[in-house]
Design an enzyme around this catalytic site. Structure first.
Site, PDB file in Angstrom:
ATOM      1  N   GLU A  70      -5.806  24.203   4.561  1.00  0.00           N
ATOM      2  CA  GLU A  70      -5.571  25.648   4.642  1.00  0.00           C
ATOM      3  C   GLU A  70      -5.180  25.999   6.077  1.00  0.00           C
ATOM      4  O   GLU A  70      -5.628  25.351   7.027  1.00  0.00           O
ATOM      5  CB  GLU A  70      -6.875  26.392   4.249  1.00  0.00           C
ATOM      6  CG  GLU A  70      -6.764  27.901   4.415  1.00  0.00           C
ATOM      7  CD  GLU A  70      -7.894  28.672   3.740  1.00  0.00           C
ATOM      8  OE1 GLU A  70      -8.838  28.035   3.224  1.00  0.00           O
ATOM      9  OE2 GLU A  70      -7.825  29.921   3.743  1.00  0.00           O
TER      10      GLU A  70
ATOM     11  N   ASN B  63      -8.399  31.575   1.231  1.00  0.00           N
ATOM     12  CA  ASN B  63      -8.325  33.000   1.518  1.00  0.00           C
ATOM     13  C   ASN B  63      -7.047  33.361   2.269  1.00  0.00           C
ATOM     14  O   ASN B  63      -6.513  34.460   2.128  1.00  0.00           O
ATOM     15  CB  ASN B  63      -9.551  33.433   2.333  1.00  0.00           C
ATOM     16  CG  ASN B  63     -10.847  33.258   1.549  1.00  0.00           C
ATOM     17  OD1 ASN B  63     -10.851  33.207   0.331  1.00  0.00           O
ATOM     18  ND2 ASN B  63     -11.974  33.166   2.257  1.00  0.00           N
TER      19      ASN B  63
ATOM     20  N   ASN C 172      -6.010  32.965  -5.206  1.00  0.00           N
ATOM     21  CA  ASN C 172      -7.218  32.275  -4.757  1.00  0.00           C
ATOM     22  C   ASN C 172      -8.409  33.212  -4.836  1.00  0.00           C
ATOM     23  O   ASN C 172      -8.344  34.344  -4.331  1.00  0.00           O
ATOM     24  CB  ASN C 172      -7.049  31.814  -3.299  1.00  0.00           C
ATOM     25  CG  ASN C 172      -8.317  31.206  -2.745  1.00  0.00           C
ATOM     26  OD1 ASN C 172      -8.722  30.121  -3.153  1.00  0.00           O
ATOM     27  ND2 ASN C 172      -8.984  31.911  -1.825  1.00  0.00           N
ATOM     28  N   GLU C 173      -9.463  32.765  -5.498  1.00  0.00           N
ATOM     29  CA  GLU C 173     -10.742  33.492  -5.538  1.00  0.00           C
ATOM     30  C   GLU C 173     -10.551  35.002  -5.700  1.00  0.00           C
ATOM     31  O   GLU C 173     -11.119  35.792  -4.928  1.00  0.00           O
ATOM     32  CB  GLU C 173     -11.580  33.180  -4.288  1.00  0.00           C
ATOM     33  CG  GLU C 173     -11.996  31.730  -4.229  1.00  0.00           C
ATOM     34  CD  GLU C 173     -13.010  31.389  -3.143  1.00  0.00           C
ATOM     35  OE1 GLU C 173     -13.273  32.224  -2.251  1.00  0.00           O
ATOM     36  OE2 GLU C 173     -13.547  30.264  -3.189  1.00  0.00           O
TER      37      GLU C 173
ATOM     38  N   TYR D 153     -19.655  25.241  -3.275  1.00  0.00           N
ATOM     39  CA  TYR D 153     -20.099  24.653  -2.002  1.00  0.00           C
ATOM     40  C   TYR D 153     -21.620  24.586  -2.007  1.00  0.00           C
ATOM     41  O   TYR D 153     -22.284  25.451  -2.568  1.00  0.00           O
ATOM     42  CB  TYR D 153     -19.639  25.522  -0.826  1.00  0.00           C
ATOM     43  CG  TYR D 153     -18.141  25.536  -0.632  1.00  0.00           C
ATOM     44  CD1 TYR D 153     -17.498  24.493   0.023  1.00  0.00           C
ATOM     45  CD2 TYR D 153     -17.365  26.603  -1.097  1.00  0.00           C
ATOM     46  CE1 TYR D 153     -16.114  24.510   0.216  1.00  0.00           C
ATOM     47  CE2 TYR D 153     -15.985  26.617  -0.917  1.00  0.00           C
ATOM     48  CZ  TYR D 153     -15.371  25.569  -0.264  1.00  0.00           C
ATOM     49  OH  TYR D 153     -14.004  25.576  -0.085  1.00  0.00           O
TER      50      TYR D 153
ATOM     51  N   GLU E 231     -11.906  23.661  -5.130  1.00  0.00           N
ATOM     52  CA  GLU E 231     -12.643  23.663  -3.861  1.00  0.00           C
ATOM     53  C   GLU E 231     -14.054  23.184  -4.159  1.00  0.00           C
ATOM     54  O   GLU E 231     -14.769  23.815  -4.951  1.00  0.00           O
ATOM     55  CB  GLU E 231     -12.712  25.064  -3.239  1.00  0.00           C
ATOM     56  CG  GLU E 231     -11.400  25.521  -2.659  1.00  0.00           C
ATOM     57  CD  GLU E 231     -11.509  26.850  -1.910  1.00  0.00           C
ATOM     58  OE1 GLU E 231     -12.577  27.130  -1.311  1.00  0.00           O
ATOM     59  OE2 GLU E 231     -10.530  27.612  -1.943  1.00  0.00           O
TER      60      GLU E 231
ATOM     61  N   GLN F 133     -12.556  20.818   2.941  1.00  0.00           N
ATOM     62  CA  GLN F 133     -11.143  20.575   3.057  1.00  0.00           C
ATOM     63  C   GLN F 133     -10.946  19.162   3.594  1.00  0.00           C
ATOM     64  O   GLN F 133     -11.879  18.369   3.483  1.00  0.00           O
ATOM     65  CB  GLN F 133     -10.541  21.650   3.938  1.00  0.00           C
ATOM     66  CG  GLN F 133     -10.743  23.053   3.317  1.00  0.00           C
ATOM     67  CD  GLN F 133      -9.937  24.156   3.989  1.00  0.00           C
ATOM     68  OE1 GLN F 133      -9.106  23.922   4.852  1.00  0.00           O
ATOM     69  NE2 GLN F 133     -10.199  25.396   3.586  1.00  0.00           N
TER      70      GLN F 133
HETATM   71  O1  AHR Z   1     -12.524  26.493   2.066  1.00  0.00           O
HETATM   72  C1  AHR Z   1     -12.888  27.616   2.806  1.00  0.00           C
HETATM   73  C2  AHR Z   1     -12.766  28.912   2.023  1.00  0.00           C
HETATM   74  O2  AHR Z   1     -13.711  28.901   0.995  1.00  0.00           O
HETATM   75  C3  AHR Z   1     -11.470  29.158   1.297  1.00  0.00           C
HETATM   76  O3  AHR Z   1     -10.497  29.741   2.104  1.00  0.00           O
HETATM   77  C4  AHR Z   1     -11.884  30.092   0.213  1.00  0.00           C
HETATM   78  O4  AHR Z   1     -11.053  29.977  -0.917  1.00  0.00           O
HETATM   79  C5  AHR Z   1     -13.318  29.746  -0.060  1.00  0.00           C
HETATM   80  O5  AHR Z   1     -14.123  30.862  -0.101  1.00  0.00           O
END
Ligand code: AHR
Length: 497
Positions: free
Chosen positions: A26, A71, A171-172, A243, A291, A348
């Site tokens: 990103e 994001n 995205n999201e 995450y 992700e 990432q």
């Molecule tokens: O990977 C970091 C961020 O986590 C990304 O930009 C977003 O999509 C997620 O919230």
């Protein structure tokens, strides 16, 4: 402690889609600038790409990389990032409140992706933009020639189309933090129409609709249901993001979090299939876990970050040994769902919550999480077998009946071998793991390795961590017994007769 794994030839889960070993770059922090691209570094090649990073990414064997966000994409004008570098505008990146120079853009990424033998998974902006920008981007990337956008690509130096096959539509979009955040109904309509238009430009592409950005989102479930109701026949995958962190410093509970991922994936599959049934559809929507990772070490420091810097040090988690154990467990969980999870991106890849880091001068180093990912990505190819496991269990703060053994077997038909990945989650007991064949003829163990013996909080900044051979193996008929150390990540390769 004793545990068993039956390697059962007769209950395959699925052929593995290699895209489950995807990565993510990103425009965030030092992922691009000072990460993959650092023209003034002594490690740069003629295109400005960091050669040490290229070599390490190649070792991870990632077949697809999501780009350019995250994001970031929700405020990104793709047109800013192409054409002569001197003419590209400097912009405010509102997602990370940084300065984006656009000196690295789509053509640079395509050049880099070829150098690492991978493929692009492109995300389009559904925040500040929408259908029109998305269809033009598909035309720019994939249409051969003779139209405004394809000829613009050629003028900018790429005669051949980029031929990008996998596209994230936003995205999201469920997250209130997202620039241009939408309700499920608004996004459902938008992704349906956008995906339809993108496929009219190039019918060979596949699209991914945004699912929930975490299992604990208040809209989880309703979001998936509504988005799929609106778009089911025009999209191919539904995304999910996850995450983890060990904020409470409770390692047994932390290592059990693969159960959370398992439940999350199972829940999303159930919703996809409920919508399918309700619609009497013949089509199956699969999952893109685009992700996933551990993200918590850097959060406090990032709160002190001053805005409007170029390539600030953001999300630079320094991972430790226990993180590698969880990453291994999460990889096994993804494999267990390989019948429906067809794409997954470790988020990432470089400098930003990443297995590969660079120092300020560009010298690269690897984090502990690099090792399990590298082994599973390189050796976890073929067909996943249903794991029939017998293991003692434990309970932790959030989870009941957590097996100490987390394991999976993959059969690589081309190489005629079975590969087993296993985590011993016990922090103090060895495990005697008996691997039994049902239907295979085990010939011999050709490689057994272990990642163990480090303190749970040990990091790899000095490069002292390594995977080592495990020789504590006994071969019987159709049985292999191996000793797994407490808190260990293991790989066993067995040649078949
Ligand atoms: O990977 C970091 C961020 O986590 C990304 O930009 C977003 O999509 C997620 O919230």
């Amino acid at each position: 402690m004793k545990a068993k794994l039956v390697v059962d030839k007769f209950s395959p889960i699925s052929k593995i889609d290699p895209r489950i070993y995807g990565g993510f770059i990103e425009h965030l922090g030092r992922a691009v600038y000072e990460g993959i691209y650092q023209p003034n570094s002594k490690y740069a090649d003629k295109d400005g790409f960091n050669t040490q990073v290229i070599e390490l990414v190649k070792k991870l064997n990632v077949p697809i990389i999501r780009y350019p966000g995250g994001n970031f994409v929700s405020g990104f004008n793709w047109e800013d990032s192409v054409g002569p570098k001197d003419d590209r505008p400097v912009r405010l990146d509102l997602a990370w409140r940084s300065i984006e120079t656009n000196q690295f853009g789509m053509h640079e990424f395509e050049k880099w992706i070829k150098k690492i033998n991978s493929h692009t998974m492109m995300a389009v902006n559904m925040g500040t933009r929408g259908l029109d920008a998305a269809r033009h981007l598909v035309e720019y990337c994939n249409f051969p020639k003779g139209t405004a956008y394809s000829d613009w690509r050629i003028k900018n130096g790429a005669k051949e189309p980029f031929n990008i096959k996998t596209w994230c539509v936003g995205n999201e979009m469920d997250g209130s933090w997202q620039i241009g955040h939408k309700t499920a109904d608004e996004y459902g309509k938008q992704v349906n129409e956008t995906s339809k238009a993108m496929k009219l430009v190039d019918s060979s592409i596949e699209t991914i609709a945004c699912g929930s950005s975490a299992l604990d989102m208040p809209t989880f479930g309703e979001w998936e249901n509504t988005v799929l109701n609106r778009s089911y026949e025009n999209i191919d995958y539904l995304s999910l993001h996850r995450y983890y962190g060990n904020e409470d410093n409770d390692t047994p509970n932390y290592l059990a979090k693969s159960k959370d991922l398992d439940e999350f994936i199972a829940g999303v599959i159930a919703i996809c299939d409920a919508v399918k049934a309700r619609k009497h559809s013949k089509k199956q929507v699969n999952l893109s876990l685009d992700e996933w990772n551990i993200w918590y070490h850097s959060k406090q420091k990032d709160e002190e970050n001053q805005p409007w810097q170029k390539s600030p040090h953001l999300l630079e988690d320094i991972y430790n040994f226990e993180d590698a154990l969880l990453i291994g467990s999460l990889l096994i969980t993804i494999l267990k769902h390989s019948d429906r999870v067809k794409i997954a991106c470790l988020a990432q890849l470089v400098n930003v919550i990443a297995p590969i880091m660079t120092k300020n001068d560009g010298e690269a180093w690897i984090q502990p999480i690099f090792y399990p990912f590298m082994q599973v990505s390189n050796y976890g190819r073929g067909t996943v077998l249903t794991p029939i496991e017998y293991s003692p269990t434990y309970s932790s703060k959030d989870f009941e009946r957590v097996p100490y053994l987390e394991s999976i077997a993959v059969v690589n038909e081309e190489k005629n071998e079975v590969i087993i990945f296993a985590v011993n989650k016990s922090l103090n007991e060895d495990m005697e793991l008996k691997i039994l064949s049902d239907g295979f003829d085990f010939d011999r163990v050709i490689e057994a390795t272990e990642f163990e013996g480090y303190a749970l909080k040990q990091t790899n900044e000095n490069g002292q961590m390594h995977i080592r051979a495990n020789n504590r193996i006994e071969n019987g008929q159709q049985t292999t017994t191996i000793n797994l150390k407490p808190a260990s990540w293991n790989m066993i390769r067995i040649k078949l007769s």
